[in-house]
Design an enzyme around this catalytic site. Structure first.
Site, short mmCIF file in Angstrom:
data_model
loop_
_atom_site.label_atom_id
_atom_site.label_comp_id
_atom_site.label_asym_id
_atom_site.label_seq_id
_atom_site.Cartn_x
_atom_site.Cartn_y
_atom_site.Cartn_z
N HIS A 89 -1.47 1.43 -4.06
CA HIS A 89 -1.83 2.85 -4.07
C HIS A 89 -1.19 3.94 -5.05
CE1 HIS A 89 -3.76 2.02 0.23
NE2 HIS A 89 -4.64 1.36 -0.74
N GLN A 146 0.97 -1.16 -0.07
CA GLN A 146 -0.11 -0.07 0.00
C GLN A 146 0.85 1.35 -0.02
OE1 GLN A 146 -3.30 -0.62 3.16
NE2 GLN A 146 -1.60 -2.37 3.33
N CYS A 162 -0.85 14.93 -15.79
CA CYS A 162 -1.91 16.18 -16.00
C CYS A 162 -3.10 15.78 -16.14
CB CYS A 162 -1.37 16.58 -17.60
SG CYS A 162 -2.46 18.18 -17.90
N GLY A 213 3.02 -4.28 9.02
CA GLY A 213 3.00 -2.93 9.13
C GLY A 213 1.66 -2.30 8.49
N PRO A 259 3.53 -4.07 15.68
CA PRO A 259 3.66 -3.89 17.24
C PRO A 259 2.38 -3.76 17.85
CG PRO A 259 4.71 -1.85 16.02
CD PRO A 259 4.08 -2.99 14.96
P1 NAD Z 1 -1.88 2.19 8.00
O1 NAD Z 1 -3.46 2.20 7.93
O2 NAD Z 1 -1.70 0.69 7.26
O3 NAD Z 1 -1.23 2.03 9.52
C1 NAD Z 1 0.17 1.82 9.76
C2 NAD Z 1 0.20 0.45 10.55
O4 NAD Z 1 1.74 0.32 10.84
C3 NAD Z 1 -0.49 0.49 12.09
O5 NAD Z 1 -1.15 -0.66 12.22
C4 NAD Z 1 0.92 0.53 13.08
O6 NAD Z 1 0.52 -0.23 14.20
C5 NAD Z 1 1.71 -0.20 12.26
N1 NAD Z 1 3.20 -0.04 12.58
C6 NAD Z 1 3.71 1.23 12.94
N2 NAD Z 1 5.13 0.89 13.22
C7 NAD Z 1 5.36 -0.19 12.86
C8 NAD Z 1 6.61 -1.14 12.55
N3 NAD Z 1 7.81 -0.76 13.05
N4 NAD Z 1 6.45 -2.21 12.22
C9 NAD Z 1 5.11 -2.68 11.84
N5 NAD Z 1 4.17 -2.21 11.94
C10 NAD Z 1 4.22 -0.73 12.33
O7 NAD Z 1 -1.43 2.98 7.30
P2 NAD Z 1 -1.58 4.76 7.19
O8 NAD Z 1 -0.58 5.28 7.91
O9 NAD Z 1 -2.80 4.96 7.95
O10 NAD Z 1 -1.64 4.89 5.91
C11 NAD Z 1 -2.78 4.98 4.98
C12 NAD Z 1 -2.14 5.00 3.44
O11 NAD Z 1 -1.63 6.05 3.29
C13 NAD Z 1 -1.36 3.62 3.17
O12 NAD Z 1 -2.10 2.59 2.65
C14 NAD Z 1 -0.41 4.55 1.86
O13 NAD Z 1 -1.29 4.23 0.82
C15 NAD Z 1 -0.19 5.82 2.43
N6 NAD Z 1 0.89 6.05 3.18
C16 NAD Z 1 2.11 5.72 2.43
C17 NAD Z 1 3.33 5.87 3.17
C18 NAD Z 1 4.35 5.32 2.58
O14 NAD Z 1 4.64 5.19 1.20
N7 NAD Z 1 5.28 5.03 3.29
C19 NAD Z 1 3.00 6.27 4.33
C20 NAD Z 1 1.92 7.04 5.05
C21 NAD Z 1 0.89 6.61 4.36
ZN ZN Z 2 -1.53 18.84 -19.76
#
Ligand code: NAD
Ligand code: ZN
Length: 260
Positions: free
Chosen positions: A127, A109, A135, A196, A223
């Site tokens: 995602h 994701q 554009c 995660g 976690p």
């Molecule tokens: P999410 O809903 O998948 O939540 C994050 C999860 O990660 C939580 O359940 C949390 O407990 C867990 N977590 C936290 N630290 C961890 C670790 N060290 N190891 C394992 N698990 C851990 O994601 P979100 O932040 O609500 O984001 C929603 C959407 O936004 C994502 O699906 C993505 O499309 C986008 N997003 C992408 C990124 C990225 O590309 N790095 C970052 C933030 C959000």
């Molecule tokens: Zn254009």
């Protein structure tokens, strides 16, 4: 999780590894947290200037593209300063090391491209990709948008339309061909490692249930407990950066016994 249990999980995974088997890692924002990219939700989801759920939406992009792009540049900056962490590297190692013993792929994701940077070649990005743009008027795909953007919002060089990232925003449908491929992979998977992800963002949240129904061994690494914790075969409640290397080391040990 106590040592014995981690070993038990590793043995259960290794038992499923065979030439026709498919091992899928299904990853979410938690995996990239240790790289310095905060999650949007949950503990540590720190975004001081913007609430992602409120600004990373199609509605804001369409009605207030400047605000959208100021937030998005902040996210691009965070990603640009970060690199894959040991959790990503283990998944790349798995793809390489399991070659010939089982198929391996990632369904993510995340939009940060860290899986590819770590070395995985089979990655389905549900995602989208933070580094791909198009554009909104003529569909032209600029290869690059400078960071920071030259204007808020950045404009198309062909037609002057608003340029946007090729990512699924809140309230937006996912690319159907990618979603279909991810569903298919989860249905036929023999092992699903769910790493995660909070399991609240649909339709991604339903993927582990396809694997459970398809008879896969489902292992969660997070976690914090999620809706999946009670139904997964195993739940490792630890950060991915420590749990994945520890698990992989034990899986490799078990496989070495078998082949060695
Ligand atoms: P999410 O809903 O998948 O939540 C994050 C999860 O990660 C939580 O359940 C949390 O407990 C867990 N977590 C936290 N630290 C961890 C670790 N060290 N190891 C394992 N698990 C851990 O994601 P979100 O932040 O609500 O984001 C929603 C959407 O936004 C994502 O699906 C993505 O499309 C986008 N997003 C992408 C990124 C990225 O590309 N790095 C970052 C933030 C959000
Ligand atoms: Zn254009």
């Amino acid at each position: 999780m106590p040592e014995a249990t981690l070993t038990e999980v590793a043995f259960a995974v290794a038992d499923r590894v065979e030439p026709d088997a498919l091992v899928v890692a299904f990853t979410g924002a938690g995996l990239s947290r240790a790289s310095g990219v905060p999650t949007f939700r949950g503990e540590g989801g720190v975004w001081d200037r913007y609430r992602p759920e409120e600004v990373a939406s199609l509605e804001v992009l369409e009605h207030d593209p400047e605000t959208f792009w100021r937030f998005y540049d902040h996210l691009r900056q965070v990603i640009a300063c970060a690199v894959p962490n040991p959790g990503h590297l283990v998944l790349a190692d798995m793809e390489e090391e399991l070659a010939g013993e089982a198929e391996f792929m990632v369904v993510t994701q995340n939009i940060d491209r860290f899986h590819e940077q770590a070395g995985n070649s089979r990655v389905l990005k549900l995602h989208g990709d933070a580094h791909v743009y198009y554009c909104m008027t003529c569909g032209a795909e600029p290869e690059h948008v400078p960071l920071p953007a030259p204007t808020y919002p950045p404009r198309c060089l062909e037609c002057g339309g608003v340029v946007r990232p090729d990512v699924a925003l809140f309230g937006e449908a996912l690319a159907l061909h990618v979603l279909d491929a991810a569903r298919e992979a989860c249905i036929v998977a023999d092992v699903l490692l769910v790493v995660g992800t909070s399991g609240v963002v649909e339709p991604a949240a339903s993927l582990p249930y396809l694997s459970l129904a398809g008879g896969a061994l489902v292992v969660e690494i997070n976690p914090t407990a999620t809706a999946l914790t009670g139904v997964a075969h195993y739940s490792i409640q630890a950060p991915a950066t420590t749990a994945l290397p520890a698990l992989w080391e034990r899986i490799q040990g078990k496989l070495a016994e078998r082949y060695g």
